[in-house]
Design a protein around this motif. Structure first.
Motif, PDB file in Angstrom:
ATOM      1  N   VAL A 112       0.845  -1.191   0.000  1.00 20.59           N
ATOM      2  CA  VAL A 112       0.000   0.000   0.000  1.00 20.59           C
ATOM      3  C   VAL A 112       0.884   1.247   0.000  1.00 20.59           C
ATOM      4  N   PHE A 113       0.719   2.070  -1.024  1.00 20.80           N
ATOM      5  CA  PHE A 113       1.455   3.326  -1.106  1.00 20.80           C
ATOM      6  C   PHE A 113       0.556   4.458  -0.606  1.00 20.80           C
ATOM      7  N   ASP A 114       0.967   5.110   0.464  1.00 17.87           N
ATOM      8  CA  ASP A 114       0.255   6.260   1.003  1.00 17.87           C
ATOM      9  C   ASP A 114       1.020   7.502   0.557  1.00 17.87           C
ATOM     10  N   PHE A 115       0.541   8.155  -0.491  1.00 14.61           N
ATOM     11  CA  PHE A 115       1.278   9.278  -1.053  1.00 14.61           C
ATOM     12  C   PHE A 115       1.179  10.534  -0.201  1.00 14.61           C
ATOM     13  N   GLU A 116       0.121  10.644   0.575  1.00 15.47           N
ATOM     14  CA  GLU A 116       0.028  11.789   1.490  1.00 15.47           C
ATOM     15  C   GLU A 116       0.941  11.593   2.687  1.00 15.47           C
ATOM     16  N   GLY A 117       0.972  10.369   3.221  1.00 13.90           N
ATOM     17  CA  GLY A 117       1.809  10.093   4.383  1.00 13.90           C
ATOM     18  C   GLY A 117       3.246   9.755   4.037  1.00 13.90           C
ATOM     19  N   GLN A 118       3.524   9.587   2.722  1.00  9.09           N
ATOM     20  CA  GLN A 118       4.872   9.256   2.253  1.00  9.09           C
ATOM     21  C   GLN A 118       5.390   7.953   2.868  1.00  9.09           C
ATOM     22  N   THR A 119       4.514   6.952   2.934  1.00 10.94           N
ATOM     23  CA  THR A 119       4.910   5.652   3.461  1.00 10.94           C
ATOM     24  C   THR A 119       4.411   4.529   2.561  1.00 10.94           C
ATOM     25  N   MET A 120       5.087   3.391   2.661  1.00 13.99           N
ATOM     26  CA  MET A 120       4.663   2.173   1.986  1.00 13.99           C
ATOM     27  C   MET A 120       4.404   1.130   3.059  1.00 13.99           C
ATOM     28  N   SER A 121       3.208   0.553   3.082  1.00 16.97           N
ATOM     29  CA  SER A 121       2.851  -0.471   4.056  1.00 16.97           C
ATOM     30  C   SER A 121       2.903  -1.838   3.398  1.00 16.97           C
ATOM     31  N   ILE A 122       3.405  -2.826   4.139  1.00 18.24           N
ATOM     32  CA  ILE A 122       3.493  -4.188   3.635  1.00 18.24           C
ATOM     33  C   ILE A 122       2.634  -5.090   4.518  1.00 18.24           C
ATOM     34  N   VAL A 123       1.657  -5.745   3.893  1.00 18.14           N
ATOM     35  CA  VAL A 123       0.722  -6.593   4.618  1.00 18.14           C
ATOM     36  C   VAL A 123       0.645  -7.942   3.911  1.00 18.14           C
ATOM     37  N   PRO A 124       0.651  -9.064   4.652  1.00 18.80           N
ATOM     38  CA  PRO A 124       0.476 -10.359   3.992  1.00 18.80           C
ATOM     39  C   PRO A 124      -0.814 -10.393   3.188  1.00 18.80           C
ATOM     40  N   SER A 125      -0.778 -10.947   1.996  1.00 19.22           N
ATOM     41  CA  SER A 125      -1.949 -10.949   1.119  1.00 19.22           C
ATOM     42  C   SER A 125      -3.136 -11.665   1.744  1.00 19.22           C
ATOM     43  N   GLN A 126      -2.865 -12.685   2.554  1.00 17.66           N
ATOM     44  CA  GLN A 126      -3.961 -13.457   3.121  1.00 17.66           C
ATOM     45  C   GLN A 126      -4.642 -12.757   4.287  1.00 17.66           C
ATOM     46  N   SER A 127      -4.065 -11.678   4.795  1.00 16.04           N
ATOM     47  CA  SER A 127      -4.677 -10.970   5.922  1.00 16.04           C
ATOM     48  C   SER A 127      -5.888 -10.186   5.452  1.00 16.04           C
ATOM     49  N   ALA A 128      -6.800  -9.924   6.403  1.00 20.50           N
ATOM     50  CA  ALA A 128      -8.026  -9.203   6.070  1.00 20.50           C
ATOM     51  C   ALA A 128      -7.689  -7.789   5.617  1.00 20.50           C
ATOM     52  N   GLU A 129      -8.373  -7.338   4.568  1.00 14.75           N
ATOM     53  CA  GLU A 129      -8.128  -5.992   4.067  1.00 14.75           C
ATOM     54  C   GLU A 129      -8.733  -4.969   5.003  1.00 14.75           C
ATOM     55  N   ALA A 130      -8.033  -3.865   5.152  1.00 14.55           N
ATOM     56  CA  ALA A 130      -8.503  -2.824   6.056  1.00 14.55           C
ATOM     57  C   ALA A 130      -9.871  -2.310   5.612  1.00 14.55           C
ATOM     58  N   GLU A 131     -10.605  -1.779   6.574  1.00 11.27           N
ATOM     59  CA  GLU A 131     -11.927  -1.234   6.286  1.00 11.27           C
ATOM     60  C   GLU A 131     -11.810  -0.156   5.218  1.00 11.27           C
ATOM     61  N   LYS A 132     -12.710  -0.180   4.273  1.00 13.05           N
ATOM     62  CA  LYS A 132     -12.619   0.738   3.148  1.00 13.05           C
ATOM     63  C   LYS A 132     -12.737   2.189   3.590  1.00 13.05           C
ATOM     64  N   GLU A 133     -11.903   3.000   3.002  1.00  6.77           N
ATOM     65  CA  GLU A 133     -11.962   4.428   3.257  1.00  6.77           C
ATOM     66  C   GLU A 133     -12.926   5.075   2.272  1.00  6.77           C
ATOM     67  N   PRO A 134     -13.425   6.261   2.600  1.00  5.76           N
ATOM     68  CA  PRO A 134     -14.265   6.978   1.636  1.00  5.76           C
ATOM     69  C   PRO A 134     -13.498   7.200   0.337  1.00  5.76           C
ATOM     70  N   GLY A 135     -14.169   6.987  -0.793  1.00  7.79           N
ATOM     71  CA  GLY A 135     -13.516   7.174  -2.078  1.00  7.79           C
ATOM     72  C   GLY A 135     -12.654   6.009  -2.496  1.00  7.79           C
ATOM     73  N   SER A 136     -12.845   4.845  -1.862  1.00  7.35           N
ATOM     74  CA  SER A 136     -12.039   3.672  -2.167  1.00  7.35           C
ATOM     75  C   SER A 136     -12.687   2.835  -3.266  1.00  7.35           C
ATOM     76  N   ILE A 137     -11.892   2.431  -4.253  1.00  3.67           N
ATOM     77  CA  ILE A 137     -12.382   1.634  -5.378  1.00  3.67           C
ATOM     78  C   ILE A 137     -11.433   0.470  -5.613  1.00  3.67           C
ATOM     79  N   VAL A 138     -11.981  -0.732  -5.818  1.00  5.30           N
ATOM     80  CA  VAL A 138     -11.181  -1.926  -6.070  1.00  5.30           C
ATOM     81  C   VAL A 138     -11.419  -2.397  -7.502  1.00  5.30           C
ATOM     82  N   VAL A 139     -10.331  -2.646  -8.225  1.00  3.41           N
ATOM     83  CA  VAL A 139     -10.413  -3.140  -9.592  1.00  3.41           C
ATOM     84  C   VAL A 139      -9.767  -4.524  -9.645  1.00  3.41           C
ATOM     85  N   LYS A 140     -10.490  -5.509 -10.172  1.00  2.58           N
ATOM     86  CA  LYS A 140      -9.945  -6.855 -10.286  1.00  2.58           C
ATOM     87  C   LYS A 140      -8.908  -6.898 -11.410  1.00  2.58           C
TER      88      LYS A 140
END
Length: 323
Positions: A151-179
């Protein structure tokens, strides 16, 4: 018409060019980074914006460093600078082919243990490239990130690394997922159009600017593709140059997101041939497009591309109207 050189990191196996200036040998550790969250196994890594809008993160090699590595989701393999490998006396590996934006070259390799966000990864046969051409100490490819959600947070200037199998964080406003789909280690999206024409999108955080192929350009010619403003040259890690036209696509739609007036370099990049996309409209989605979002999540294992829309952007960006 003007001609200028545009340094990019649009890569396949190991990356393309970055900067004409040598990279610093080491990067100071980023202060104030949170510890690993025991629940999500997430750690935020502060990234730095280097010249040409590149993005680097601190990486340790075989217990040394940290060093500056470019984050390139368009690179199949992690690459290390030839100078750094010599300095650390890394064990040599088997020579390998490097597929850059300009073509294919055979280079030497090395083996090393990489540490990113407190996770150890054994890297075998990492291509050795010149640090001056990369503009960094190495390139962090999908072989180091393929089992993670990045996850690239361009406002916070950070990159987060999460195992793919872990639950995805609760959706933020304006969040869109593309398969998406996986092909040769790359993440591809086919639910997209450019000026109303179907186009295949390849996610590539290593590309400074979006790159379109000739098949896409031909489809868009009759759709009011903005005339070329100037000629540019793409530089590869092997020192090769590739000319292209710097133009604008009036409207790019990916899933439920619309980007307007998007800068694109049109050229016959080797990337499209390597992915068998040279004869169908295709686009490498570069950092100029991704930085228009507040956040970008790339999940290789689950084949998902998720964005969070910003409150404001230099690009005209919005959610598509419901039909």
């Amino acid at each position: 018409m003007k001609m200028r050189t545009l340094a990019l990191v649009a890569a396949l196996l190991a990356g393309t060019a970055a900067s004409a200036q040598p990279a610093a040998t080491k990067l100071e550790a980023v202060a104030g980074i949170p510890a690993v969250d025991n629940t999500t196994q997430t750690q935020d890594i502060g990234f730095k914006n280097e010249g040409y809008d590149r993005m680097t993160v601190p990486v340790r090699l075989s217990g040394n460093g940290p060093y500056r590595f470019l984050v390139d989701t368009g690179a199949d393999k992690t690459a290390i600078s030839r100078q750094l490998a010599g300095q650390l006396k890394l064990a040599g590996g088997t020579s390998t082919a490097v597929h850059s934006v300009a073509g294919v070259s055979t280079v030497a390799t090395a083996n090393a243990n990489l540490e990113l966000a407190r996770k150890d990864v054994s890297i075998q046969d990492a291509p050795l490239l010149d640090s001056a051409n990369m503009g960094a100490d190495g390139i962090l490819g999908v072989d180091s990130l393929s089992s993670q959600r990045v996850v690239f947070d361009f406002e916070g200037q950070t990159m987060s690394i999460v195992p793919s199998q872990s639950a995805e964080a609760e959706k933020e406003p304006g969040s869109i997922v593309v398969k998406a789909k996986r092909k040769k280690g790359r993440l591809l999206m086919t639910d997209a159009t450019a000026n109303g024409r179907n186009v295949t999108i390849v996610v590539d955080t290593g590309a400074q600017v979006c790159i379109g192929n000739e098949a896409l350009r031909q489809k868009l010619t009759a759709r009011n593709l903005t005339d070329p403003l100037e000629k540019v040259q793409l530089l590869s890690v092997t020192g090769e140059r590739l000319s292209g036209d710097y133009m604008f696509i009036k409207e790019l739609v990916i899933g439920g997101v619309t980007l307007k007036n998007l800068a694109v370099v049109f050229t016959d990049a080797h990337a499209f041939h390597q992915l068998d996309l040279d004869r169908k409209p295709a686009l490498l989605l570069g950092m100029n497009a991704m930085r228009a979002f507040k956040k970008v999540s790339i999940d290789f294992a689950n084949r998902k591309f998720r964005v969070v829309l910003p409150e404001a952007s230099e690009l005209d960006i919005r959610m598509a109207s419901a039909t």
